[in-house]
Design an enzyme around this catalytic site. Structure first.
Site, PDB file in Angstrom:
ATOM      1  N   GLY A  58      -5.433  -1.213   5.345  1.00 10.16           N
ATOM      2  CA  GLY A  58      -5.784  -0.519   6.573  1.00 10.16           C
ATOM      3  C   GLY A  58      -6.931   0.446   6.353  1.00 10.16           C
ATOM      4  O   GLY A  58      -8.013   0.053   5.927  1.00 10.16           O
ATOM      5  N   ASP A  59      -6.683   1.717   6.641  1.00 17.14           N
ATOM      6  CA  ASP A  59      -7.710   2.740   6.446  1.00 17.14           C
ATOM      7  C   ASP A  59      -7.360   3.658   5.274  1.00 17.14           C
ATOM      8  O   ASP A  59      -7.708   4.828   5.265  1.00 17.14           O
ATOM      9  CB  ASP A  59      -7.908   3.550   7.734  1.00 17.14           C
ATOM     10  CG  ASP A  59      -6.678   4.338   8.151  1.00 17.14           C
ATOM     11  OD1 ASP A  59      -5.570   4.018   7.676  1.00 17.14           O
ATOM     12  OD2 ASP A  59      -6.826   5.283   8.952  1.00 17.14           O
ATOM     13  N   GLU A  60      -6.688   3.104   4.278  1.00 17.61           N
ATOM     14  CA  GLU A  60      -6.316   3.865   3.083  1.00 17.61           C
ATOM     15  C   GLU A  60      -7.072   3.321   1.869  1.00 17.61           C
ATOM     16  O   GLU A  60      -7.164   2.112   1.669  1.00 17.61           O
ATOM     17  CB  GLU A  60      -4.817   3.762   2.830  1.00 17.61           C
ATOM     18  CG  GLU A  60      -3.985   4.394   3.921  1.00 17.61           C
ATOM     19  CD  GLU A  60      -2.497   4.223   3.685  1.00 17.61           C
ATOM     20  OE1 GLU A  60      -2.097   3.297   2.944  1.00 17.61           O
ATOM     21  OE2 GLU A  60      -1.732   5.021   4.240  1.00 17.61           O
TER      22      GLU A  60
END
Length: 186
Positions: A103-105
């Site tokens: 994801g956005d990690e």
């Protein structure tokens, strides 16, 4: 003689192509297809290879990314993730590793660093990811929360990630767009 030379050249050419294909498949197993950074498997391998060294893990979560996807669409969100990957790579040293965890990690594995250098790196990441991004002709603003863990050689890689994850949630609880640092004792 010509026929056997031609056959040998063909065999060598086939072997070279097969070797290149195998190398590409092995790269894809440990690489995120969007950002070309390490993926979870690649990060796990890197953590395992570095247990004999002092190291830090910086767990990076983007603040405001969901809103970008909701307003501008996933294609713009993907372009933003690629731009974030480039900025993160620019923040680290050549021998450090950057991974997209999902994801956005993202996760940064910094080698041969202590607490001060880790805090400096984390602050640099927060600052760089807080600057506007130009994507698809639009200025996009996000931030980053960073959870850091520092450990001496021999520390368990899973514990290192767990402490960084806990510190990430501390940074988020404190309002985001900041870093929190913890240490791991063997």
């Amino acid at each position: 003689v010509r026929e056997s030379t031609r056959a040998l050249r063909n065999l060598v050419a086939v072997a070279v192509v097969q070797s290149a294909n195998r190398a590409e498949l092995e790269r894809r197993v440990v690489t995120d297809p969007l950002t070309d950074l390490l993926n979870r498997s690649g990060l796990a391998a890197a953590l395992g290879r570095t247990t004999a060294r002092d190291r830090a893990v910086l767990y990076v979560d983007l603040d405001g990314f969901k809103d970008i996807n909701d307003v501008h669409g996933h294609a713009v969100g993907d372009e933003l993730l690629v731009a974030v990957a480039e900025r993160l790579t620019d923040c680290v040293r050549e021998h450090d590793e950057v991974a997209r965890f999902g994801g956005d990690e993202f996760v940064v594995l910094a080698l041969d660093v202590g607490r001060v250098a880790t805090e400096e790196l984390g602050a640099r990441i927060v600052e760089r990811l807080g600057a506007p991004f130009e994507v698809a002709g639009v200025a996009l603003h996000i931030g980053a929360s960073v959870g850091c863990s520092v450990a001496a050689a021999g520390a368990d890689p899973d514990a290192l990630l767990l402490v960084a994850d806990r510190m990430l949630y501390r940074a988020k609880r404190e309002g985001g767009r900041r870093l929190a640092l913890g240490t791991l004792d063997r």
